[in-house]
Scaffold this active site. Structure first.
Site, short mmCIF file in Angstrom:
data_model
loop_
_atom_site.label_atom_id
_atom_site.label_comp_id
_atom_site.label_asym_id
_atom_site.label_seq_id
_atom_site.Cartn_x
_atom_site.Cartn_y
_atom_site.Cartn_z
N ARG A 143 -3.09 -2.03 -2.76
CA ARG A 143 -4.02 -1.42 -2.35
C ARG A 143 -4.12 -0.09 -4.01
O ARG A 143 -3.35 0.76 -3.55
CB ARG A 143 -4.09 -1.01 -1.12
CG ARG A 143 -4.82 0.06 -0.89
CD ARG A 143 -5.01 0.38 0.09
NE ARG A 143 -6.39 1.11 0.58
CZ ARG A 143 -6.87 1.80 1.32
NH1 ARG A 143 -5.35 1.97 2.33
NH2 ARG A 143 -7.79 2.49 1.63
N ASP B 69 -5.79 12.82 15.63
CA ASP B 69 -6.13 11.88 16.78
C ASP B 69 -7.41 11.28 17.32
O ASP B 69 -7.62 12.43 18.08
CB ASP B 69 -4.91 11.39 16.96
CG ASP B 69 -4.92 10.20 17.56
OD1 ASP B 69 -5.30 9.38 18.75
OD2 ASP B 69 -3.87 9.76 17.44
N ARG C 200 -10.27 15.34 7.17
CA ARG C 200 -11.13 16.14 5.63
C ARG C 200 -12.48 16.38 6.09
O ARG C 200 -12.95 16.04 7.36
CB ARG C 200 -11.72 15.00 5.14
CG ARG C 200 -9.73 14.48 4.45
CD ARG C 200 -9.90 13.07 3.27
NE ARG C 200 -9.26 12.19 3.62
CZ ARG C 200 -9.33 10.88 3.40
NH1 ARG C 200 -10.52 10.37 3.43
NH2 ARG C 200 -8.16 10.41 3.73
N HIS D 195 -12.92 2.59 0.47
CA HIS D 195 -12.89 1.55 2.11
C HIS D 195 -13.91 0.55 1.91
O HIS D 195 -14.74 -0.40 2.04
CB HIS D 195 -13.47 2.14 3.22
CG HIS D 195 -12.81 3.56 3.42
ND1 HIS D 195 -13.46 4.27 4.63
CD2 HIS D 195 -11.82 3.59 4.18
CE1 HIS D 195 -12.64 4.78 4.97
NE2 HIS D 195 -11.23 4.28 4.72
N LYS E 116 3.89 0.54 2.75
CA LYS E 116 3.39 -0.41 4.12
C LYS E 116 3.24 -1.66 3.59
O LYS E 116 3.08 -1.58 2.37
CB LYS E 116 1.81 -0.58 4.22
CG LYS E 116 1.10 1.29 5.56
CD LYS E 116 0.09 0.93 6.36
CE LYS E 116 -0.40 1.68 7.03
NZ LYS E 116 -1.10 2.62 6.68
N ASN F 22 0.98 -1.58 0.27
CA ASN F 22 -0.08 0.16 -0.08
C ASN F 22 1.15 0.95 -0.27
O ASN F 22 1.45 1.28 1.48
CB ASN F 22 -0.27 -0.06 1.59
CG ASN F 22 -1.54 1.41 1.33
OD1 ASN F 22 -2.16 1.91 0.14
ND2 ASN F 22 -2.44 1.22 2.18
N GLY G 277 -9.89 2.34 13.45
CA GLY G 277 -9.27 2.31 14.49
C GLY G 277 -10.85 2.76 16.08
O GLY G 277 -10.48 2.67 17.54
N GLU H 270 -8.44 -5.13 5.72
CA GLU H 270 -7.92 -5.00 4.77
C GLU H 270 -6.56 -5.29 3.39
O GLU H 270 -6.95 -5.55 3.05
CB GLU H 270 -7.86 -3.29 4.04
CG GLU H 270 -9.51 -2.86 4.22
CD GLU H 270 -8.90 -1.26 4.66
OE1 GLU H 270 -8.33 -0.71 6.10
OE2 GLU H 270 -9.26 -0.52 4.20
P1 ADP Z 1 -6.80 5.33 8.60
O1 ADP Z 1 -7.70 5.33 8.50
O2 ADP Z 1 -5.72 6.10 9.04
O3 ADP Z 1 -6.64 3.03 9.06
P2 ADP Z 1 -7.23 3.67 11.76
O4 ADP Z 1 -8.65 2.89 11.21
O5 ADP Z 1 -6.13 3.31 11.79
O6 ADP Z 1 -6.70 5.14 10.76
O7 ADP Z 1 -7.63 5.12 12.57
C1 ADP Z 1 -7.60 5.78 13.20
C2 ADP Z 1 -8.11 6.64 14.43
O8 ADP Z 1 -8.30 5.39 15.39
C3 ADP Z 1 -7.28 7.90 14.99
O9 ADP Z 1 -7.63 8.98 14.63
C4 ADP Z 1 -7.17 6.85 17.05
O10 ADP Z 1 -7.34 8.02 17.68
C5 ADP Z 1 -8.54 6.16 16.46
N1 ADP Z 1 -7.97 5.02 17.62
C6 ADP Z 1 -7.40 4.01 17.74
N2 ADP Z 1 -7.09 3.47 19.12
C7 ADP Z 1 -8.29 4.33 19.47
C8 ADP Z 1 -8.70 4.10 20.79
N3 ADP Z 1 -8.24 3.21 21.78
N4 ADP Z 1 -9.89 4.63 21.56
C9 ADP Z 1 -10.34 5.43 19.94
N5 ADP Z 1 -10.07 5.92 19.19
C10 ADP Z 1 -8.66 4.92 18.91
#
Ligand code: ADP
Length: 393
Positions: free
Chosen positions: A90, A282, A240, A179, A18, A11, A330, A383
């Site tokens: 990807r 985040d 975004r 996605h 990645k 990716n 996440g 994914e």
């Molecule tokens: P990407 O779209 O880059 O793959 P992810 O699916 O890894 O992203 O999601 C990242 C988001 O998930 C970030 O905003 C992160 O803060 C949030 N996140 C990860 N772990 C936790 C958690 N334990 N509680 C709340 N949010 C979380």
């Protein structure tokens, strides 16, 4: 490694690469990692091989050096002389042409480059990743797996924008959705959790991460999704903006004297949770700040959960009812708060959250009570595994 079938999943982002190496005989990942800050002076290569995590700093001027560094580490640990059988890539945007994964040829690469018109932040990097990997592995099949493919057949009324029809046709302007591998994967896993065939279910899948999209999955097929021609539309995201009145763009360009690059940067990288809260993109930091009483962080958090709820409501109508709602990515996988807040106002649909299962469980699970008319699940997405499966297929 004997008779294993190895698929390398790549990716490529503009400054990242990645990777995930799968043994597809057993469908397990044997190594994964990420090269970051490629071309930006000191880069990082972080990886987990045979359960051992490592992080190294080194200069990686281009994706070629990054891939070479990755392969060197794979060869000295898990690979040795075992060949890689295929490489799965990807690719974010498949444009109007690709409704399925495809064996990569020069024509496919040119198409991926051409569809940068819809995904200028992603497709050029994806194409470069493909060229780099094809140079490193000229004799194995390379497969492109598109984020848009799962949504390829959403009906015209769900994908048409209200602009002059000739322009939509001329440029392929319409909803594509993203996605796709994630929505397809978690919908299928949800059917397994429910012990029912996917083709009998109406599922709303909520992929809530840095990027967020919601999808209406009708008997296994995507019939609508919140992202649009680009991944900018829909729910607010880490950076975004999600759906806004298009006139906001005109106004900001005029009054803030922003050119195309500046407005693109503002909407993609400075908006969403980050732009509203002023704290972070985040979500963990947003939650901490919101809990500590930061009003803008609370607003950002409220807007995210409100948007997700809006789409679930809309898609309940699109699907003429819902059997299951799935949370992934996440935030969807980890934030008990987001799930409980979203579900708290879905009682009209028949959602009855099991608070203990929501708060205390881990991994794939059902988080509604046995009497709940709609089953809500948590399914960590995968994914990369989907891309590896598609590559084999
Ligand atoms: P990407 O779209 O880059 O793959 P992810 O699916 O890894 O992203 O999601 C990242 C988001 O998930 C970030 O905003 C992160 O803060 C949030 N996140 C990860 N772990 C936790 C958690 N334990 N509680 C709340 N949010 C979380």
């Amino acid at each position: 490694m004997g008779e294993t079938v190895l698929v390398l999943v790549l990716n490529a982002g503009s400054s990242s690469l990645k990777f995930n190496l799968f043994d597809m005989g057993k469908e397990v990942s044997v190594a994964e990692g990420n090269a970051e800050r490629i071309g930006l002076g000191e880069a990082n290569l972080a990886y987990t091989i045979e359960g051992e995590k490592r992080k190294e700093a080194m200069p990686l001027p281009t994706h070629r050096e990054a891939l070479e560094a990755i392969l060197e580490r794979l060869r000295s640990t898990v690979l040795h002389d075992t060949p890689i059988h295929a490489v799965g890539h990807r690719v974010v945007h498949g444009g109007p042409k690709y409704g399925d994964s495809v064996l990569i040829t020069e024509e496919v690469i040119r198409d991926v480059e051409h569809f940068a018109m819809y995904a200028p932040l992603h497709n050029p990097a994806n194409a470069m990743g493909i060229r780099t990997a094809m140079a490193a592995f000229p004799d194995v099949p390379h497969v492109a797996v598109f984020d848009t493919a799962f949504h390829h057949n959403i009906p015209d009324h769900a994908r048409t924008y209200g602009i002059p029809y000739e322009l939509s046709q001329k440029y392929g302007i319409r909803r594509y959705g993203f996605h796709g591998t994630s929505h397809a994967y978690v919908a299928a896993r949800t059917a397994i959790l429910l012990c029912r065939p996917l083709r009998s279910l109406r599922v709303v899948t909520c992929h809530i991460g840095n990027g967020t999209s919601i999808c209406a999955v009708d008997h296994g097929k995507s019939v609508d999704t919140s992202m649009g021609m680009t991944p900018l539309q829909g729910v607010i995201m880490g950076t975004r903006c999600g759906t806004i009145d298009p006139s906001v763009v005109e106004m900001l360009m005029e009054y803030e004297h922003l050119d195309y690059n500046a407005i693109t940067d503002l909407l993609n990288k400075k908006s969403g949770l980050l732009g509203i809260s002023g704290v972070s993109s985040d979500f963990r930091e947003i939650e901490l700040a919101a809990d500590a009483g930061n009003d803008r962080a609370r607003l950002a958090r409220d807007l995210l959960t409100y948007n997700v709820r809006q789409y679930i409501g809309a898609y309940a109508t699109v699907l003429n009812g819902v059997d299951a709602i799935t949370f992934t990515a996440g935030i969807g996988t980890h934030s008990t708060y987001v799930r409980s807040k979203v579900c708290s106002k879905l009682s009209f649909l028949g959602v009855e959250l099991d608070h203990e299962a929501n708060e205390q469980g881990t991994g794939e699970r059902i988080i509604t009570t046995p009497g709940s008319r709609v089953v809500v699940t948590v399914v960590p997405t995968n994914e990369e595994l989907m891309i590896a499966r598609e590559t084999i297929r």
